[in-house]
Design an enzyme around this catalytic site. Structure first.
Site, mmCIF file in Angstrom:
data_model
loop_
_atom_site.group_PDB
_atom_site.id
_atom_site.type_symbol
_atom_site.label_atom_id
_atom_site.label_comp_id
_atom_site.label_asym_id
_atom_site.label_seq_id
_atom_site.Cartn_x
_atom_site.Cartn_y
_atom_site.Cartn_z
ATOM 1 N N LYS A 7 0.839 -1.203 0.000
ATOM 2 C CA LYS A 7 0.000 0.000 0.000
ATOM 3 C C LYS A 7 0.875 1.255 0.000
ATOM 4 O O LYS A 7 1.612 1.496 0.944
ATOM 5 C CB LYS A 7 -0.919 0.038 1.225
ATOM 6 C CG LYS A 7 -1.880 1.212 1.160
ATOM 7 C CD LYS A 7 -2.587 1.495 2.462
ATOM 8 C CE LYS A 7 -1.827 2.429 3.368
ATOM 9 N NZ LYS A 7 -1.687 3.808 2.857
ATOM 10 N N GLU A 59 11.238 15.173 15.287
ATOM 11 C CA GLU A 59 11.371 15.075 13.839
ATOM 12 C C GLU A 59 10.386 16.035 13.168
ATOM 13 O O GLU A 59 9.182 15.939 13.385
ATOM 14 C CB GLU A 59 11.101 13.638 13.377
ATOM 15 C CG GLU A 59 11.313 13.466 11.884
ATOM 16 C CD GLU A 59 11.151 12.025 11.415
ATOM 17 O OE1 GLU A 59 10.205 11.360 11.880
ATOM 18 O OE2 GLU A 59 11.967 11.582 10.586
ATOM 19 N N GLU A 93 10.948 0.800 9.626
ATOM 20 C CA GLU A 93 11.909 1.842 9.279
ATOM 21 C C GLU A 93 11.215 3.150 9.619
ATOM 22 O O GLU A 93 10.320 3.585 8.902
ATOM 23 C CB GLU A 93 12.272 1.723 7.803
ATOM 24 C CG GLU A 93 13.625 2.302 7.472
ATOM 25 C CD GLU A 93 13.520 3.760 7.148
ATOM 26 O OE1 GLU A 93 13.613 4.571 8.103
ATOM 27 O OE2 GLU A 93 13.335 4.103 5.986
ATOM 28 N N CYS A 139 13.639 10.587 6.350
ATOM 29 C CA CYS A 139 13.734 10.126 7.732
ATOM 30 C C CYS A 139 15.165 10.204 8.247
ATOM 31 O O CYS A 139 15.390 10.371 9.432
ATOM 32 C CB CYS A 139 13.186 8.709 7.865
ATOM 33 S SG CYS A 139 13.766 7.633 6.563
#
Lengths: 294, 488, 300
Positions: free
Chosen positions: B194, B399, B268, B302
């Protein structure tokens, strides 16, 4: 109406990406069941010399390419052979072989190319190592290409023989000088045409036809050849190579299995045979060590 | 110094004219269906959502929304393909299918690149030179592993897990699909993948490529939808493995959902990487590495080097160089070949970034942005850096996933190691120094899965990628990327 | 002797990193009005050069005529910046270019090898300057440089600079002989601090001549010096720049490294001979919309 006359093909040798006739001007006639098929170049020691020079010149660029790029170049050869499949099949049949066996041989040749293409960027992941030395050093070992590799192709195979014999050295990053099968040379010359129009750089593969027993002494004694891959079963020739190779300590690899359709010929150990192991030491400073926020 | 030195100016004298990449060669359908069992099928509930171009806010296409029933259909197709065809296909032939996918992506690379930039907002220079080539390379690399697994894991007789459910983010849509699908297929698994709801298009183009490559039906299923669809995949009983790339928050939800099941997982997740510049570094190249570390892909990365640590003795020089370099970055139309920073992927993400910009200022940091012309429509954020930052500022801890750099200084190597590791994340780090022994000291001390020395944001199919701590577990890429898809 | 230049602390340069930066420069796409402006700018920055053993007065005259009449069918073309010749042809060039904006540059100091005594080099420089050269292109002593005798190299440049008087001094590093980017940076710093008005990559007699990465290293040295002192130093890549696309990439690099102020022939030059015609062909292509043939552009 007059009958149309076929144009016959001149089979030439392959040196530095070009197709010269042999320097010697000599030839031998290839025949099947007493019927002449083609005149084949009878290469000389000077052709060997020129091929080695071309190989050495190509070593830097071929070995310096990224492994990924070498993989793509080898894969491209497979695509190109696929496109000339009918020609190869016809040539194998003309030299004496059934249609089935011929098709099988071409299929195996293509798949073998794919197999070795895949190893280019993996060989060091399997054979390389980081070595946990006791001192404060980062220490690792990598396999690197060896140099110019001389290849004596299997005598009684045509396409599959030469493809299988040259692939390990090529995947390792070496340029090669191949002595084609004397009995079944047609596919070797056609393979050269494939290589010349694929992405293989000039000089990386050089293919000589002719009398292998005449050429072996010159190739195996050549001081600028680093290794020999011998794929025949003649003890006299083996002994000759072993003696001649001593002067510059050429590495000699003998193929132990003469059934080239056998998947035993698909092995990364053939590739590592044509590589040298290099170990690097590099200091690791230990200023921080304790007291840091590690 | 007696006289004040005039700052250099980088625009206004000779500015580049627009150089848009052509879009007349691409084909984007008005409506996309679900790719299940080798066919494009309508969603059971008939629901569709829109995907827009974040640079213009214009609609590009309608995308099918997969419901629970659709997820079930996809998993069933994948299971059938696994037990029926794929697990009995010889490893060599499996590899050849994957090579085909690699070649088809290479052939259609420009179309993929343009669609990636249209749908996701990233500069065409990046989609063309980074995303698409790496995606193709990933398939090429893993294709070669298919018949060599016994060399990767000697004496283990490895075999496939079965059906892998894979959920990928919107920052590198095709590349992430490749990172997921290629190793799964090479190891003999079938997949249900997906893509993220804002960037489904290239995954659906990949479905077309998979059809063209004549893969057996059901080996790869690509279904589209938002978080609910992802949750249906995660919770489906007949899935053997979940591979997820995305935020740490969602990763934790997934881990809770699969707790107590036999499902394996790779995660991840997020990061807040330290990029450390020592005084003996090659400074001009470090500047380029900092730029590439944080402004690549609008900072939607990331492993972005979002925390910059500069040794105090070179702080002024480095900051001056960095600000000069920022002046020459071009923000704007993602399809323009000269664009360095494209559109923020979504309105929602722009909101997140802007929240952090005001938070940074509120907490007392100094914000710098070069002057640049920003289009009126679409979602944009100028490249930003904050100085006067401390470890406890939110912009240094959390983040942001945007083009925002938090700069701090340090004096000693001990100090910077402590600060760099002082985070729950551990995905990546960067170090800049001319001294090799210091590089290896740093690489051994960083609690991070990838450490770049004198470079940043480099990716390669042969190189494992993945994090320590809350940045996830498992590795993708390289030989190590095979293991999470195998049982021994 | 200035001892500080034996210990001059030039920053290190990472080869892989600089090549990554160059890849981004080369990815820039220069179109339409930006292209036309860039092409004209590049044309205006050329030092039209002849430095051959077979040079004669006639050859120099022909080149000077070309410098003044680049392509008369195209209105409003800028002229080149200068012509560059051996010292014995300076008078001829000065004569031919009287009344034009085109400057006369002369190589000197035992060009191209630089192997001669300081006296002869200074004499060589004086001949050029006394003959009316506006600019002097000297070569550094690469042998001394590689021996680590930086003080000698520095002093020699300073002495030539003194001999130049009003003429601007371009210092050729011959980067193709320096071996790596760290050395290029070091030589740049020595030349700049010793008094160079311009630093220049190459004589054109050694391969590789100018390259984008080498030029970038030199531009960074110029920039660091600017921020330390406020003084501008010029840059001249020479040799190997023969097509318009490459020249435009050099200009992009100048623009993105040093900014607007250097985008003029006072501060940036191309040492080239065949580049001019390629720029002209591209300009004609922009004007007419059709690709051009070299048959229509004079080769002097």
């Amino acid at each position: 109406m007059t009958k149309r006359i076929d144009v016959l093909k001149t089979y030439k040798i392959f040196i530095d990406g070009k197709f010269p006739r042999t320097e010697s001007g000599r030839y031998y006639t290839l025949s099947n069941n007493g019927k002449g098929i083609a005149n084949i170049c009878l290469s000389s020691r000077k052709d060997v010399r020129n091929a080695v020079v071309a190989s050495r010149k190509a070593f830097g660029s071929w070995s310096g390419r990224s492994a990924y790029n070498r993989a793509q170049v080898l894969y491209r050869i497979a695509e190109m052979i696929e496109g000339r499949r009918d020609q190869f099949v016809a040539e194998i049949i003309s030299m004496g072989g059934s249609k089935n066996a011929a098709e099988n041989e071409v299929n195996n040749s293509i798949d073998r190319l794919i197999y070795y293409a895949g190893w280019c960027d993996k060989i060091n992941q399997v054979f390389g190592a980081v070595n946990p030395v006791a001192s404060s050093h980062f220490n690792f070992s990598l396999l690197e290409p060896m140099g110019v590799v001389g290849i004596i192709a299997p005598a009684d195979y045509s396409l599959l023989g030469i493809v299988s014999a040259m692939l390990p050295a090529l995947a390792a990053g070496n340029p090669v000088v191949v002595l084609a099968s004397e009995q079944k040379p047609l596919c070797s010359v056609t393979l050269a045409e494939v290589l010349a129009t694929s992405d293989v750089p000039s000089g990386v593969v050089n293919i000589l036809t002719g009398n292998t027993s005449e050429l072996i002494p010159h190739l195996s004694a050549h001081m600028d050849v680093n290794a020999i891959f011998y794929c025949k079963n003649n003890p006299k020739e083996i002994n000759q190579i072993q003696l001649a190779a001593v002067d510059n300590l050429k590495r000699i690899v003998l193929s132990k299995n003469s059934d080239w359709n056998n998947s035993a010929h698909e092995t990364p150990y053939y590739i590592s045979d044509f590589m040298e192991t290099k170990t690097t030491w590099h200091p690791i400073e230990q200023i921080a060590g304790s007291g840091s926020g590690y | 110094m007696s006289k004040k030195i005039e700052e250099l100016k980088f625009s206004g004298e000779w500015d580049l004219a627009p150089a848009p990449e052509s879009t007349n060669h691409i084909s984007v359908k008005k409506e996309y269906q679900l790719f299940i069992g080798g066919k494009f099928v309508k969603p059971k509930k008939g629901k569709y959502f829109s995907t827009i171009n974040p640079a213009t806010e214009k609609k590009l296409s309608s995308i099918a929304e997969a419901s629970k029933e659709d997820v079930d259909r996809a998993v069933k197709a994948a299971r059938k393909a696994h037990s029926g065809v794929w697990s009995s296909t010889s490893a060599k032939e499996r590899g050849k299918y994957i090579y085909r996918i690699a070649r088809l992506i290479q052939e259609k690379s420009r179309e993929f690149a343009v669609i990636e930039s249209l749908d996701g907002g990233k500069p065409i220079r990046e989609s063309r030179d980074v995303d698409i080539p790496i995606a193709a390379a990933h398939f090429f690399y893993y294709a070669g592993w298919a018949d060599k697994l016994n060399y990767a894991f000697p004496n283990q007789n490895p075999s496939s897990l079965g059906v892998a459910g894979q959920i990928i983010p919107w920052n590198f849509p095709l590349m992430m699909a490749a990172w997921k699908i290629a190793p799964a297929l090479a190891t003999g698994n079938t997949v249900v993948l997906k893509p993220a709801e804002t960037t489904s298009l290239t995954a659906l183009k990949l479905a077309e490529v998979i059809q063209e490559a004549d893969l057996p039906p059901g080996v790869v299923n690509i279904i589209t939808g938002a978080g609910a669809t992802g949750s249906d995949i995660v919770n489906h009983k007949d899935i053997d493995k979940i591979a997820f790339t995305g935020s740490t928050g969602v990763g934790k939800i997934i881990m809770k959902s699969i707790a107590g099941t036999a499902k394996k997982s790779t995660m991840e997740l997020g990061g807040k990487a330290a990029n450390i510049v020592f005084e003996d570094a090659p400074l001009d190249q470090a500047v380029e590495g900092i730029i590439n570390g944080i402004y690549f892909n609008q900072g939607h990365v990331c492993c972005a080097g979002s925390r910059l640590f500069v040794q105090e003795s070179i702080y002024d020089t480095l900051l001056r160089k960095l600000k000069d370099r920022m002046q020459s970055l071009i923000v704007g139309n993602p399809l323009d070949k000269n664009t360095d920073i494209g559109a923020i992927n979504s309105k929602e993400q722009l909101g997140v970034i802007n929240k952090y910009l005001s938070l940074g200022k509120k907490e007392g940091a100094d914000m710098f942005q070069p002057s640049c012309d920003i289009p009126s429509k679409g979602f944009w954020c100028a490249p930003t850096l904050f100085t006067n930052v401390s470890q406890s500022h939110a912009i240094a801890k959390e983040e942001i996933f945007g083009p925002v750099l938090a700069v701090q200084t340090f004096r000693t190597i001990d100090e910077v190691i402590t600060k760099a590791n002082n985070t729950p994340f551990g995905l990546s780090a960067g170090v800049w120094t001319d001294k090799g022994s210091k590089v290896f000291n740093l690489t051994s001390k960083m609690r991070a899965g990838v450490v770049w020395a004198n470079t940043y944001n480099k990716f390669d199919p042969t190189s494992p990628f993945g994090g320590y701590k809350e940045s996830g577990h498992g590795r993708e890429g390289g030989l190590h990327g095979l293991a999470p898809y195998l049982k021994f | 002797m200035n001892l500080s230049f034996n210990t001059l602390d030039s920053p290190s340069v990472d080869k892989v990193g600089i090549e990554d930066r160059i890849a981004r420069v080369k990815a820039r796409s220069i179109k339409k009005e930006a292209k036309i402006k860039g092409l004209k700018l590049a044309l205006n920055m050329i030092d039209l050069t002849t430095l051959e053993g077979i040079d004669t007065e006639n050859k120099v005259k022909q080149m000077c005529y070309k410098a003044r009449h680049l392509h008369d069918v195209y209105a409003d073309l800028p002229s080149v910046a200068a012509v560059c010749v051996y010292p014995n042809f300076v008078k001829t060039a000065v004569n031919e270019l009287k009344g034009s904006a085109v400057k006369v540059a002369s190589v000197a100091t035992a060009f191209p090898s630089g192997h001669s005594s300081l006296n002869i080099k200074l004499e060589d420089t004086k001949i050029a300057v006394d003959s009316g050269a506006d600019e002097v292109d000297m070569v550094i002593s690469r042998g001394r440089f590689h021996k680590g005798d930086y003080g000698y190299v520095f002093d020699e440049i300073a002495a030539v600079k003194a001999a130049c008087g009003k003429a601007r001094l371009k210092v050729i590093l011959e980067t193709g002989e320096l071996g790596n980017y760290d050395k290029v940076r070091k030589a740049s710093d020595i030349a700049i601090y010793a008094g160079a008005d311009f630093i220049k990559t190459s004589t054109g007699k050694i391969q590789p001549a100018a390259t984008l990465p080498v030029t970038l290293v030199m531009l960074e040295a110029i920039k660091d010096y600017y921020y330390k002192t406020g003084k501008m130093i010029g840059m001249k890549p020479a040799g190997g720049i023969s097509n318009a696309k490459l020249a435009l990439h050099y200009l992009i690099m100048v623009k993105e490294t040093l900014g607007n102020k250097w985008l003029t022939n006072k501060w940036f030059r191309f040492g080239a001979s065949s580049l001019a015609n390629d720029l002209l062909m591209q300009l004609m292509k922009q004007k007419t919309g059709v690709y051009q043939s070299t048959d229509y552009f004079s080769k002097d």
